[in-house]
Design a protein around this motif. Structure first.
Motif, mmCIF file in Angstrom:
data_model
loop_
_atom_site.group_PDB
_atom_site.id
_atom_site.type_symbol
_atom_site.label_atom_id
_atom_site.label_comp_id
_atom_site.label_asym_id
_atom_site.label_seq_id
_atom_site.Cartn_x
_atom_site.Cartn_y
_atom_site.Cartn_z
ATOM 1 N N LYS A 1 51.468 18.066 38.970
ATOM 2 C CA LYS A 1 50.062 17.731 39.127
ATOM 3 C C LYS A 1 49.204 18.959 39.479
ATOM 4 N N TRP A 2 49.751 19.848 40.340
ATOM 5 C CA TRP A 2 48.942 20.974 40.800
ATOM 6 C C TRP A 2 48.534 21.902 39.663
ATOM 7 N N ASN A 3 49.175 21.742 38.553
ATOM 8 C CA ASN A 3 48.934 22.654 37.445
ATOM 9 C C ASN A 3 47.980 22.091 36.395
ATOM 10 N N GLU A 4 47.429 20.892 36.632
ATOM 11 C CA GLU A 4 46.659 20.236 35.572
ATOM 12 C C GLU A 4 45.171 20.563 35.608
ATOM 13 N N LYS A 5 44.850 21.832 35.645
ATOM 14 C CA LYS A 5 43.440 22.200 35.727
ATOM 15 C C LYS A 5 42.924 22.662 34.372
ATOM 16 N N LEU A 6 41.613 22.497 34.203
ATOM 17 C CA LEU A 6 40.972 23.124 33.061
ATOM 18 C C LEU A 6 40.677 24.572 33.456
ATOM 19 N N ILE A 7 40.482 25.405 32.451
ATOM 20 C CA ILE A 7 40.436 26.837 32.758
ATOM 21 C C ILE A 7 39.262 27.200 33.671
ATOM 22 N N PHE A 8 38.170 26.454 33.577
ATOM 23 C CA PHE A 8 37.014 26.799 34.408
ATOM 24 C C PHE A 8 37.026 26.088 35.759
ATOM 25 N N GLU A 9 38.135 25.412 36.070
ATOM 26 C CA GLU A 9 38.208 24.729 37.360
ATOM 27 C C GLU A 9 39.022 25.513 38.394
ATOM 28 N N TYR A 10 39.555 26.643 37.991
ATOM 29 C CA TYR A 10 40.381 27.396 38.943
ATOM 30 C C TYR A 10 39.529 27.868 40.115
ATOM 31 N N ASP A 11 40.133 27.835 41.284
ATOM 32 C CA ASP A 11 39.460 28.275 42.490
ATOM 33 C C ASP A 11 39.357 29.805 42.456
ATOM 34 N N GLU A 12 38.153 30.289 42.404
ATOM 35 C CA GLU A 12 37.951 31.729 42.233
ATOM 36 C C GLU A 12 38.511 32.550 43.390
ATOM 37 N N SER A 13 38.559 31.933 44.575
ATOM 38 C CA SER A 13 38.963 32.714 45.740
ATOM 39 C C SER A 13 40.435 33.144 45.665
ATOM 40 N N ASN A 14 41.225 32.446 44.862
ATOM 41 C CA ASN A 14 42.636 32.802 44.742
ATOM 42 C C ASN A 14 42.870 33.942 43.759
ATOM 43 N N THR A 15 41.827 34.325 43.076
ATOM 44 C CA THR A 15 42.007 35.201 41.933
ATOM 45 C C THR A 15 41.744 36.652 42.316
ATOM 46 N N TYR A 16 42.672 37.504 41.926
ATOM 47 C CA TYR A 16 42.402 38.926 42.113
ATOM 48 C C TYR A 16 41.572 39.404 40.936
ATOM 49 N N LYS A 17 40.443 39.986 41.202
ATOM 50 C CA LYS A 17 39.687 40.576 40.102
ATOM 51 C C LYS A 17 38.813 41.692 40.635
ATOM 52 N N LEU A 18 38.445 42.558 39.748
ATOM 53 C CA LEU A 18 37.627 43.694 40.127
ATOM 54 C C LEU A 18 36.202 43.416 39.678
ATOM 55 N N PHE A 19 35.301 43.301 40.644
ATOM 56 C CA PHE A 19 33.901 43.095 40.281
ATOM 57 C C PHE A 19 33.220 44.433 40.043
ATOM 58 N N PHE A 20 32.226 44.384 39.233
ATOM 59 C CA PHE A 20 31.433 45.577 38.959
ATOM 60 C C PHE A 20 30.934 46.188 40.269
ATOM 61 N N GLU A 21 30.504 45.292 41.174
ATOM 62 C CA GLU A 21 29.939 45.760 42.447
ATOM 63 C C GLU A 21 30.970 46.500 43.293
ATOM 64 N N ASP A 22 32.268 46.223 43.047
ATOM 65 C CA ASP A 22 33.297 46.870 43.859
ATOM 66 C C ASP A 22 33.611 48.296 43.401
ATOM 67 N N LEU A 23 33.075 48.682 42.262
ATOM 68 C CA LEU A 23 33.389 50.012 41.743
ATOM 69 C C LEU A 23 32.648 51.080 42.557
ATOM 70 N N PRO A 24 33.210 52.312 42.618
ATOM 71 C CA PRO A 24 32.486 53.401 43.286
ATOM 72 C C PRO A 24 31.140 53.638 42.590
ATOM 73 N N GLU A 25 30.149 54.120 43.358
ATOM 74 C CA GLU A 25 28.795 54.210 42.829
ATOM 75 C C GLU A 25 28.706 55.089 41.579
ATOM 76 N N ASN A 26 29.443 56.242 41.612
ATOM 77 C CA ASN A 26 29.330 57.141 40.450
ATOM 78 C C ASN A 26 29.835 56.475 39.173
ATOM 79 N N GLU A 27 30.860 55.588 39.303
ATOM 80 C CA GLU A 27 31.364 54.881 38.103
ATOM 81 C C GLU A 27 30.343 53.854 37.620
ATOM 82 N N ARG A 28 29.716 53.171 38.587
ATOM 83 C CA ARG A 28 28.701 52.177 38.199
ATOM 84 C C ARG A 28 27.548 52.845 37.446
ATOM 85 N N ILE A 29 27.123 53.995 37.976
ATOM 86 C CA ILE A 29 26.005 54.701 37.335
ATOM 87 C C ILE A 29 26.416 55.157 35.931
ATOM 88 N N TYR A 30 27.650 55.668 35.845
ATOM 89 C CA TYR A 30 28.123 56.138 34.541
ATOM 90 C C TYR A 30 28.111 54.982 33.520
#
Ligand SMILES: *Cc1c(COP(=O)(O)O)cnc(C)c1O
Length: 509
Positions: A6-35
């Protein structure tokens, strides 16, 4: 088809974002964002993040792997869905269709830069024309049903050109696929139904009394949906042509006669080909289709624009067809699907294609032999006529004795990990099972399927009550047919489902 936790019966857009490792644009160093920002011109930069699921790679991989395990396909097991010709799609087809040189072509590229793909399409149109016996093929329609509609528009344009707009009727046998009358009606014609005779063929006497100056044409598939070859086809075509009508060939059953006899030679004027059936491109859950349409002269003038042509120097797209019915599909059709068909035809060759129909007919008749002695299955219409690539059985005797329906037997087969046949089609057969193994199925698998069917019948006689709760082993249990059809309850999207169903049954949420 496996049960999932049952725990696996999710649609792709229903996943809890907090469990997910991802790199946000905002997390990048400033010089990379500017580039990054400086390398994207301002006018094409998006203002808000896209509304797509934020998943890590492993979650995305697991999601799609799980979905693939919940469904059943011809790559997993026998899939004898009659009329649908669910044949194996050789993997080399996928490789060719995924070739970078083809994948990255853009439909707005100049003709001189796409000579290769135009040559493939042009050659495919010639091969198909030769295979079905017509003068010219358009690859544009996206499915058989769309080709039928296109064909009906061609009939109308042709009669109009001949000042015969009073031809308002299209004749269709009662065994026809539902798309035939739907396409004719959609194109503005009145549908006249012709009954079948005791042999399961179109009733010639009834046809004679139905034709008139109002007849625009006849739509027919041969072998018909009972898997029976219309032996009177030459007489039928004469009857239609004598009153000035045209013959349309529904090519969904071409697998039964491939390389043996051509619709064009039977007298058909317009022919479609379901390349996703006869020529192996996957369809249904497996992908989109294509329904090339072929015509005899002078109907080629009415084909959709553009057609692919060759002037001995270059390939080009011909839009200069003043009598064309217009466009029926964006660009030139479902090219990816057409490529798979072209690859299939090339590697089968003429001898290979002939073998296709020989083995598919052999498989059907071998299967019939294995089940013919069971008195709870009937082979409706003259049982002494050999069937072609498919057969239609009736479970009416079983139903009369046990009240177990064709639907229940189909669900039992699903529970056994086999795909069910087509059921309740054609409409003229009670408790119909329509079975088509195609040439791809082995003798062993056909025997296994026949054994399973006979076992289901034996069980139905012993324990008929067990059948109404099936299937139990599939990822989706028995569907509620009424809910699935009622506007208050059917849900075609997740949003509709939430609104209509979950809002009323919050305990399920
Ligand atoms: C599949 C089928 C059609 C319709 O073809 P699609 O490509 O599914 O639109 C028409 N007639 C018969 C007999 C069929 O089996």
């Amino acid at each position: 088809m496996f049960k999932q936790a049952k725990w696996n019966e999710k649609l792709i857009f229903e996943y809890d974002e907090s469990n997910t490792y991802k790199l946000f644009f905002e997390d990048l160093p400033e010089n990379e964002r500017i580039y990054i920002m400086n390398s994207i011109p301002g006018k094409i930069r998006r203002e808000n993040p896209p509304n797509i699921p934020q998943l890590s790679e492993i979650e995305a991989v697991r999601h799609f792997t799980r979905l693939s395990q919940m469904s059943y396909g011809v790559d997993l097991g026998v899939y004898p869905l009659g009329s649908c010709t669910m044949k194996y799609n050789p993997k080399i087809n996928e490789e060719i269709a995924n070739n970078d040189k083809i994948l990255w072509i853009h439909p707005y590229q100049d003709e001189e830069t796409i000579q290769g793909i135009l040559k493939i399409l042009y050659d495919l149109s010639l091969w198909l024309a030769e295979i079905v016996g017509v003068d010219k093929v358009s690859l544009q329609p996206a499915a058989g049903a769309q080709a039928e509609f296109t064909g009906c528009l061609i009939m109308r344009a042709y009669h109009k050109d001949n000042n015969e707009e009073n031809r308002t009727e299209i004749l269709i046998p009662d065994s026809a696929h539902g798309t035939n009358p739907a396409s004719a009606a959609q194109a503005g014609f009145k549908v006249v139904t012709i009954p079948s005779d005791d042999d399961g063929c179109i009733d010639v006497e009834a046809l004679k009394s139905a034709v008139s100056a109002r007849t625009a044409g006849l739509m027919l598939t041969n072998p018909n949906t009972l898997g029976i070859f219309e032996k009177n086809i030459l007489e039928v075509s004469k009857i239609i042509h004598e009153v000035g009508g045209l013959l349309y060939y529904d090519g969904a059953n071409l697998n039964g006669i491939l390389g043996k006899v051509r619709p064009g030679d039977m007298g058909f004027d317009i022919v479609h080909i379901n390349v996703h059936k006869t020529f192996s491109a996957p369809h249904g859950g497996g992908g989109p289709g294509a329904g090339p349409i072929g015509v005899k002269k002078p109907l080629d003038e009415y084909l959709p624009v553009p057609t692919v042509e060759y002037d001995k120097h270059k390939y080009y797209l011909n839009y200069n067809k003043p009598k064309s019915i217009g466009k029926v599909k964006g660009f030139y059709g479902n090219i990816n699907v057409l490529l798979k068909a072209a690859a299939y035809i090339l590697h089968m060759g003429y001898e290979g294609l002939k073998k296709v129909s020989e083995y598919s007919v052999l498989n059907t008749n071998y299967f019939l032999k294995l089940i013919k002695d069971n008195s709870y299955i009937r082979l409706p219409f003259n049982p002494s006529i050999p069937r072609k690539h498919e057969c239609v059985l009736s479970l009416a005797p079983l139903y009369d004795k046990t009240k177990v329906k064709a639907l229940d037997v189909a669900k039992w087969l699903l529970d056994r990990g086999m795909h069910a046949p087509t059921i309740y089609f054609p409409l003229i057969v009670k408790e119909a099972l329509m079975i088509e193994f195609t040439e791809c199925e082995s003798k062993e698998n056909i025997e296994k399927y026949a054994r399973a069917l006979l076992e289901a019948i034996e069980l139905a006689i012993k324990e008929p009550n067990k059948f109404s709760s099936l299937p139990q082993n599939t990822s989706v249990k028995r569907l509620d047919d009424v809910k699935a059809n009622h506007p208050a309850t059917y849900a075609l999207s997740w949003k509709m489902y939430k609104k209509k169903i979950l809002s009323r049954t919050p305990h399920l949420n």
